[in-house]
Write a protein that holds these residues in place. Structure first.
Motif, PDB file in Angstrom:
ATOM      1  N   ALA A  31       0.850  -1.191   0.000  1.00  7.19           N
ATOM      2  CA  ALA A  31       0.000   0.000   0.000  1.00  7.19           C
ATOM      3  C   ALA A  31       0.888   1.244   0.000  1.00  7.19           C
ATOM      4  CB  ALA A  31      -0.895  -0.004   1.226  1.00  7.19           C
ATOM      5  N   TYR A  32       0.433   2.263  -0.723  1.00 12.46           N
ATOM      6  CA  TYR A  32       1.161   3.529  -0.731  1.00 12.46           C
ATOM      7  C   TYR A  32       0.165   4.667  -0.849  1.00 12.46           C
ATOM      8  CZ  TYR A  32       0.491   3.328  -5.805  1.00 12.46           C
ATOM      9  OH  TYR A  32      -0.059   3.254  -7.055  1.00 12.46           O
ATOM     10  N   ASP A  33       0.596   5.835  -0.433  1.00 11.31           N
ATOM     11  CA  ASP A  33      -0.238   7.031  -0.437  1.00 11.31           C
ATOM     12  C   ASP A  33      -0.031   7.769  -1.764  1.00 11.31           C
ATOM     13  OD1 ASP A  33      -1.335   9.583  -0.108  1.00 11.31           O
ATOM     14  OD2 ASP A  33      -0.645   9.780   1.960  1.00 11.31           O
ATOM     15  N   LYS A  34      -1.041   7.720  -2.634  1.00  8.96           N
ATOM     16  CA  LYS A  34      -0.913   8.333  -3.963  1.00  8.96           C
ATOM     17  C   LYS A  34      -0.646   9.827  -3.884  1.00  8.96           C
ATOM     18  CE  LYS A  34      -3.542   5.003  -6.646  1.00  8.96           C
ATOM     19  NZ  LYS A  34      -4.625   4.771  -7.586  1.00  8.96           N
ATOM     20  N   SER A  35      -1.296  10.511  -2.979  1.00 10.15           N
ATOM     21  CA  SER A  35      -1.079  11.958  -2.892  1.00 10.15           C
ATOM     22  C   SER A  35       0.322  12.270  -2.376  1.00 10.15           C
ATOM     23  CB  SER A  35      -2.150  12.643  -2.053  1.00 10.15           C
ATOM     24  OG  SER A  35      -2.323  12.015  -0.823  1.00 10.15           O
ATOM     25  N   ALA A  36       0.857  11.448  -1.486  1.00  4.46           N
ATOM     26  CA  ALA A  36       2.225  11.657  -1.005  1.00  4.46           C
ATOM     27  C   ALA A  36       3.224  11.419  -2.132  1.00  4.46           C
ATOM     28  CB  ALA A  36       2.527  10.741   0.167  1.00  4.46           C
ATOM     29  N   VAL A  37       2.969  10.394  -2.937  1.00  2.00           N
ATOM     30  CA  VAL A  37       3.847  10.110  -4.074  1.00  2.00           C
ATOM     31  C   VAL A  37       3.789  11.262  -5.075  1.00  2.00           C
ATOM     32  CG1 VAL A  37       4.281   8.588  -6.037  1.00  2.00           C
ATOM     33  CG2 VAL A  37       3.725   7.606  -3.808  1.00  2.00           C
ATOM     34  N   GLN A  38       2.599  11.758  -5.362  1.00  3.10           N
ATOM     35  CA  GLN A  38       2.471  12.866  -6.318  1.00  3.10           C
ATOM     36  C   GLN A  38       3.176  14.113  -5.797  1.00  3.10           C
ATOM     37  OE1 GLN A  38       1.085  12.599  -9.529  1.00  3.10           O
ATOM     38  NE2 GLN A  38       2.328  14.439  -9.640  1.00  3.10           N
ATOM     39  N   ALA A  39       3.040  14.379  -4.510  1.00  7.09           N
ATOM     40  CA  ALA A  39       3.723  15.530  -3.915  1.00  7.09           C
ATOM     41  C   ALA A  39       5.242  15.366  -4.028  1.00  7.09           C
ATOM     42  CB  ALA A  39       3.310  15.692  -2.453  1.00  7.09           C
ATOM     43  N   TYR A  40       5.721  14.155  -3.818  1.00  3.21           N
ATOM     44  CA  TYR A  40       7.157  13.869  -3.937  1.00  3.21           C
ATOM     45  C   TYR A  40       7.624  14.074  -5.377  1.00  3.21           C
ATOM     46  CZ  TYR A  40      11.494  11.130  -3.714  1.00  3.21           C
ATOM     47  OH  TYR A  40      12.805  10.715  -3.785  1.00  3.21           O
ATOM     48  N   VAL A  41       6.862  13.558  -6.326  1.00  4.32           N
ATOM     49  CA  VAL A  41       7.202  13.716  -7.745  1.00  4.32           C
ATOM     50  C   VAL A  41       7.214  15.194  -8.125  1.00  4.32           C
ATOM     51  CG1 VAL A  41       6.398  13.259 -10.102  1.00  4.32           C
ATOM     52  CG2 VAL A  41       6.398  11.419  -8.409  1.00  4.32           C
ATOM     53  N   ASP A  42       6.190  15.925  -7.706  1.00  3.62           N
ATOM     54  CA  ASP A  42       6.104  17.356  -8.011  1.00  3.62           C
ATOM     55  C   ASP A  42       7.291  18.123  -7.415  1.00  3.62           C
ATOM     56  OD1 ASP A  42       3.751  16.851  -9.352  1.00  3.62           O
ATOM     57  OD2 ASP A  42       2.455  17.610  -7.744  1.00  3.62           O
ATOM     58  N   ALA A  43       7.664  17.752  -6.199  1.00  2.00           N
ATOM     59  CA  ALA A  43       8.768  18.440  -5.524  1.00  2.00           C
ATOM     60  C   ALA A  43      10.113  18.165  -6.184  1.00  2.00           C
ATOM     61  CB  ALA A  43       8.818  18.034  -4.052  1.00  2.00           C
ATOM     62  N   HIS A  44      10.205  17.087  -6.959  1.00  2.00           N
ATOM     63  CA  HIS A  44      11.453  16.735  -7.635  1.00  2.00           C
ATOM     64  C   HIS A  44      11.428  17.014  -9.133  1.00  2.00           C
ATOM     65  CE1 HIS A  44      11.930  14.691  -3.809  1.00  2.00           C
ATOM     66  NE2 HIS A  44      13.224  14.759  -4.037  1.00  2.00           N
ATOM     67  N   ALA A  45      10.397  17.680  -9.606  1.00  2.00           N
ATOM     68  CA  ALA A  45      10.264  17.979 -11.038  1.00  2.00           C
ATOM     69  C   ALA A  45      11.376  18.907 -11.523  1.00  2.00           C
ATOM     70  CB  ALA A  45       8.898  18.585 -11.322  1.00  2.00           C
ATOM     71  N   TYR A  46      11.931  19.703 -10.625  1.00  2.00           N
ATOM     72  CA  TYR A  46      12.989  20.630 -11.017  1.00  2.00           C
ATOM     73  C   TYR A  46      14.207  19.911 -11.605  1.00  2.00           C
ATOM     74  CZ  TYR A  46      15.786  19.394  -6.939  1.00  2.00           C
ATOM     75  OH  TYR A  46      16.538  18.716  -6.026  1.00  2.00           O
ATOM     76  N   ILE A  47      14.434  18.683 -11.211  1.00  2.00           N
ATOM     77  CA  ILE A  47      15.627  17.949 -11.647  1.00  2.00           C
ATOM     78  C   ILE A  47      15.639  17.773 -13.165  1.00  2.00           C
ATOM     79  CG2 ILE A  47      16.869  15.756 -11.496  1.00  2.00           C
ATOM     80  CD1 ILE A  47      15.780  15.581  -8.562  1.00  2.00           C
ATOM     81  N   ALA A  48      14.544  17.277 -13.720  1.00  2.00           N
ATOM     82  CA  ALA A  48      14.476  17.071 -15.171  1.00  2.00           C
ATOM     83  C   ALA A  48      14.480  18.403 -15.910  1.00  2.00           C
ATOM     84  CB  ALA A  48      13.232  16.267 -15.527  1.00  2.00           C
ATOM     85  N   LYS A  49      13.801  19.387 -15.353  1.00  2.00           N
ATOM     86  CA  LYS A  49      13.771  20.699 -16.000  1.00  2.00           C
ATOM     87  C   LYS A  49      15.170  21.302 -16.062  1.00  2.00           C
ATOM     88  CE  LYS A  49       9.022  21.691 -14.682  1.00  2.00           C
ATOM     89  NZ  LYS A  49       8.153  22.475 -13.813  1.00  2.00           N
ATOM     90  N   ARG A  50      15.905  21.201 -14.959  1.00  2.00           N
ATOM     91  CA  ARG A  50      17.269  21.721 -14.949  1.00  2.00           C
ATOM     92  C   ARG A  50      18.148  20.962 -15.942  1.00  2.00           C
ATOM     93  NH1 ARG A  50      19.287  22.556  -8.722  1.00  2.00           N
ATOM     94  NH2 ARG A  50      17.941  24.306  -8.171  1.00  2.00           N
ATOM     95  N   ALA A  51      18.057  19.655 -15.911  1.00  2.00           N
ATOM     96  CA  ALA A  51      18.924  18.829 -16.766  1.00  2.00           C
ATOM     97  C   ALA A  51      18.769  19.186 -18.234  1.00  2.00           C
ATOM     98  CB  ALA A  51      18.629  17.352 -16.537  1.00  2.00           C
ATOM     99  N   SER A  52      17.557  19.507 -18.644  1.00  2.00           N
ATOM    100  CA  SER A  52      17.334  19.803 -20.059  1.00  2.00           C
ATOM    101  C   SER A  52      17.867  21.183 -20.461  1.00  2.00           C
ATOM    102  CB  SER A  52      15.848  19.700 -20.391  1.00  2.00           C
ATOM    103  OG  SER A  52      15.124  20.749 -19.777  1.00  2.00           O
ATOM    104  N   GLU A  53      18.139  22.041 -19.488  1.00  2.00           N
ATOM    105  CA  GLU A  53      18.578  23.403 -19.811  1.00  2.00           C
ATOM    106  C   GLU A  53      20.001  23.735 -19.392  1.00  2.00           C
ATOM    107  OE1 GLU A  53      15.978  26.686 -19.266  1.00  2.00           O
ATOM    108  OE2 GLU A  53      14.189  25.463 -19.561  1.00  2.00           O
ATOM    109  N   TYR A  54      20.628  22.881 -18.612  1.00  2.00           N
ATOM    110  CA  TYR A  54      22.019  23.158 -18.239  1.00  2.00           C
ATOM    111  C   TYR A  54      22.896  23.193 -19.486  1.00  2.00           C
ATOM    112  CZ  TYR A  54      21.727  22.527 -13.150  1.00  2.00           C
ATOM    113  OH  TYR A  54      21.463  22.668 -11.821  1.00  2.00           O
TER     114      TYR A  54
END
Length: 91
Positions: A31-54
């Motif tokens: 069992a896992y908390d979908k909203s907690a996972v989504q919040a975690y994913v959203d909080a780490h979205a900067y990583i891919a955005k940065r990687a594509s523009e560095y």
């Protein structure tokens, strides 16, 4: 970061995911908390955005090899601009 990676990062016992269902190594549903996972994913979205523009690291290395401090400084400034554009933890 993808949702499935967020599930695994937040639930280390997860060995496999089929659809939206997570399982441990023994095949038991985890069992896992979908909203907690989504919040975690959203909080780490900067990583891919940065990687594509560095800028390419070869620009930095080329400046180092040539002893071109202006080129090195430009690379660092470009990286800092990307970091400012996509701060950590902001979706």
């Amino acid at each position: 970061m993808r949702f499935h990676q967020g599930i695994v990062d937040l639930n280390p016992s997860v060995a496999i995911i089929r659809g939206d269902v997570a399982y441990d190594a023994d095949g038991n549903e985890v069992a896992y908390d979908k909203s907690a996972v989504q919040a975690y994913v959203d909080a780490h979205a900067y990583i891919a955005k940065r990687a594509s523009e560095y800028p390419n690291v070869t620009e930095y290395l080329d400046g180092v090899v040539k002893g071109d401090q202006a080129q090195i400084d430009k690379y660092i400034a470009d990286c800092l601009a990307v970091k400012a554009k996509y701060p950590k933890g902001v979706a």
